[in-house]
Scaffold this active site. Structure first.
Site, PDB file in Angstrom:
ATOM      1  N   SER A   1       0.801  -1.235   0.000  1.00 47.10           N
ATOM      2  CA  SER A   1       0.000   0.000   0.000  1.00 47.10           C
ATOM      3  C   SER A   1       0.830   1.280   0.000  1.00 47.10           C
ATOM      4  CB  SER A   1      -0.915   0.032   1.218  1.00 47.10           C
ATOM      5  OG  SER A   1      -2.024  -0.768   0.985  1.00 47.10           O
TER       6      SER A   1
ATOM      7  N   LYS B   1       0.443   3.557  -2.867  1.00 45.85           N
ATOM      8  CA  LYS B   1      -0.798   4.304  -3.159  1.00 45.85           C
ATOM      9  C   LYS B   1      -0.631   5.822  -3.274  1.00 45.85           C
ATOM     10  CE  LYS B   1      -3.747   0.723  -1.107  1.00 45.85           C
ATOM     11  NZ  LYS B   1      -4.484   0.354   0.121  1.00 45.85           N
TER      12      LYS B   1
ATOM     13  N   TYR C   1      -3.123  -2.722 -10.359  1.00 43.21           N
ATOM     14  CA  TYR C   1      -3.045  -2.458  -8.914  1.00 43.21           C
ATOM     15  C   TYR C   1      -2.254  -3.560  -8.206  1.00 43.21           C
ATOM     16  CZ  TYR C   1      -4.467  -2.349  -4.039  1.00 43.21           C
ATOM     17  OH  TYR C   1      -4.450  -2.351  -2.661  1.00 43.21           O
TER      18      TYR C   1
ATOM     19  N   TYR D   1      -4.759   4.474   7.722  1.00 42.07           N
ATOM     20  CA  TYR D   1      -6.095   3.865   7.803  1.00 42.07           C
ATOM     21  C   TYR D   1      -6.813   4.221   9.102  1.00 42.07           C
ATOM     22  CZ  TYR D   1      -3.692   1.141   4.300  1.00 42.07           C
ATOM     23  OH  TYR D   1      -2.953   0.771   3.243  1.00 42.07           O
TER      24      TYR D   1
ATOM     25  N   VAL E   1       1.180  -3.710   4.029  1.00 41.15           N
ATOM     26  CA  VAL E   1       1.044  -4.982   4.747  1.00 41.15           C
ATOM     27  C   VAL E   1       2.309  -5.848   4.739  1.00 41.15           C
ATOM     28  CG1 VAL E   1      -1.451  -5.297   4.710  1.00 41.15           C
ATOM     29  CG2 VAL E   1      -0.084  -6.008   2.732  1.00 41.15           C
TER      30      VAL E   1
END
Ligand SMILES: NC(=O)CC[C@H](N)C(=O)O
Length: 433
Positions: free
Chosen positions: A64, A67, A189, A241, A259
């Protein structure tokens, strides 16, 4: 001799190497092979120095952390408004894989949750999937300062098990956030998440954002400066998050986690920090990563809202010309002129960065004295940068003083600097600085 900063980082590493909380991610089967003891800490500075401790060069997939960088590319491809029309900027307070879409429009809350990230990836320009991937790899490569590649095993592993992300992508198609077949966007992605990086790379990516989008080691531009602000804003509010609020409260830096155990944090204008340690807490953030960033932020006063007071130091000295002249031996007629007129000339020796709050101090001082002055000299020898606001305010000051038959002069201005160009470029200027 070892720098105290390096010793500090080594001690921090030793302290948290003993912390064995958390679980290595296994929902992407290939990630479960990570060694839970891998642990690296890197700090990169805006002049291009990197402090490395522990497993700083172990490769792992970016996940992530890609992103915000891909979001930057989408902003470059389409501009803020077009991207905003498809992807919001509100923290969802939910987990990274939550299906946080606005109920009526299906627009994802923000680009850091998977739904928003898949929508963002779907906006990347390119004639065909291979070209899009090349653009994406090229962009991450500029941030890192070397070519990067996809870990095929991790990519295949996620592609064959990522049913939730597949469901999200089809949901996005249903709402016409993705306007074509969702599979290629999803596939891209998965590939972007599987790009291999090191902890050192992440620190350099972070400091590239801290440095306004310019990689301080290679000097190459990774993203246009105007998009650095939106990227960092999103990282501040949504990067961690459902612990984004706690993070900005405690650590106080825009950040992004992944992660596979990476975390990067950006202190704008100053530093990039990266930690790599695979065991994750219940919110999917690296356990050691969080502890290291919390400690560093506290020990080094890195919280964004612990801001230095810049305005106080902008005027190194200011003096009237008669003061200087009497200190130096002059020819008689010079001495005479200066005795008569010197008090109407004032020199400001400025330093540091000229921006709104520092130029404001200078402007105010000049305004208070201008009636007693004919010439005002701004000596820029020790000025390190002039932002566009400062530039515009100084141009306005020049006009205002001129209309009052007073002259503003600049000394030690670099003729090639954008500031000099904007002053010289004035239609009514005779070009004499
Ligand atoms: N938080 C993460 O790093 C998640 C990225 C991962 N590829 C996923 O989509 O599930």
């Amino acid at each position: 001799m070892i720098s105290p900063i390096y010793t500090y980082l080594q001690n921090l590493h030793a302290t948290y190497a003993d912390l064995h909380d958390g679980q290595v991610a296994s929902y992407i089967p290939e990630l479960s092979h990570a060694n839970p003891n891998w642990f690296g800490i890197c700090v990169a500075t805006t002049d291009g120095h990197v402090y490395e401790v522990g497993d700083a060069r172990q490769r792992f997939t970016i996940q992530s952390i890609s992103k915000p960088f891909v979001y930057g590319l989408a902003l470059e491809d389409h501009g803020k408004d077009a991207v905003f029309s498809k992807i919001g900027v509100e923290p969802s307070g939910d987990a990274f894989n939550s299906i946080s879409l606005y109920p009526d429009s299906g627009r994802p809350f923000n680009p850091m949750i998977n739904a928003g990230a898949i929508a963002t990836t779907g906006m990347i320009n390119g004639e065909h999937p291979a070209e899009k991937l090349q653009r994406l790899l090229g962009m991450i490569g500029v941030y890192c300062g070397h070519p990067v590649e996809v870990d095929q095993r991790v990519y295949e592993s996620e592609r064959s098990t990522g049913h939730r992300n597949r469901a999200i992508s089809h949901m996005l198609r249903n709402f016409e956030i993705l306007t074509d077949d969702p599979e290629p966007a999803l596939d891209l992605y998965f590939q972007q998440c599987s790009i291999l990086v090191t902890c050192r790379d992440l620190a350099i990516m972070a400091v590239t954002l801290a440095n306004g989008g310019l990689n301080p080691i290679t000097g190459q531009r990774a993203v246009h400066q105007p998009y650095v602000e939106p990227i960092l804003s999103i990282m501040s509010t949504c990067g961690m998050y459902n612990s984004a609020g706690e993070w900005i409260y405690d650590v106080g830096m825009p950040a992004k986690s992944g992660v596979s155990g990476g975390v990067l944090a950006v202190l704008p204008g100053q530093l990039g920090i990266a930690v790599f340690s695979p065991p994750l807490d219940t919110r999917s953030n690296s356990v050691r990563g969080i502890r290291v960033c919390e400690d560093m932020s506290q020990d080094f006063n890195l919280h964004l809202f612990h801001a230095p007071v810049v305005a106080k130091s902008v005027i190194r000295t200011s003096y009237s010309a008669s003061q200087v002249m009497s200190q130096r031996s002059r020819r008689d007629h010079e001495e005479e002129i200066l005795q008569e007129h010197g008090h109407r000339i004032r020199v400001y020796d400025l330093q540091g960065d000229l921006l709104f709050s520092t130029v404001e101090v200078v402007l105010r001082d000049i305004m208070e004295r201008h009636e007693t002055l004919d010439f005002i000299v701004l000596d820029l020898k020790h000025v390190t940068s002039i932002d566009t606001t400062a530039n515009d305010l100084l141009c306005d000051l020049l006009h205002t003083l001129e209309s009052q038959q007073r002259m503003l002069l600049f000394s030690n201005i670099e003729r090639s600097s954008p500031f000099a160009m904007s002053i010289l470029g004035r239609e009514d200027s005779d070009g004499s600085l």
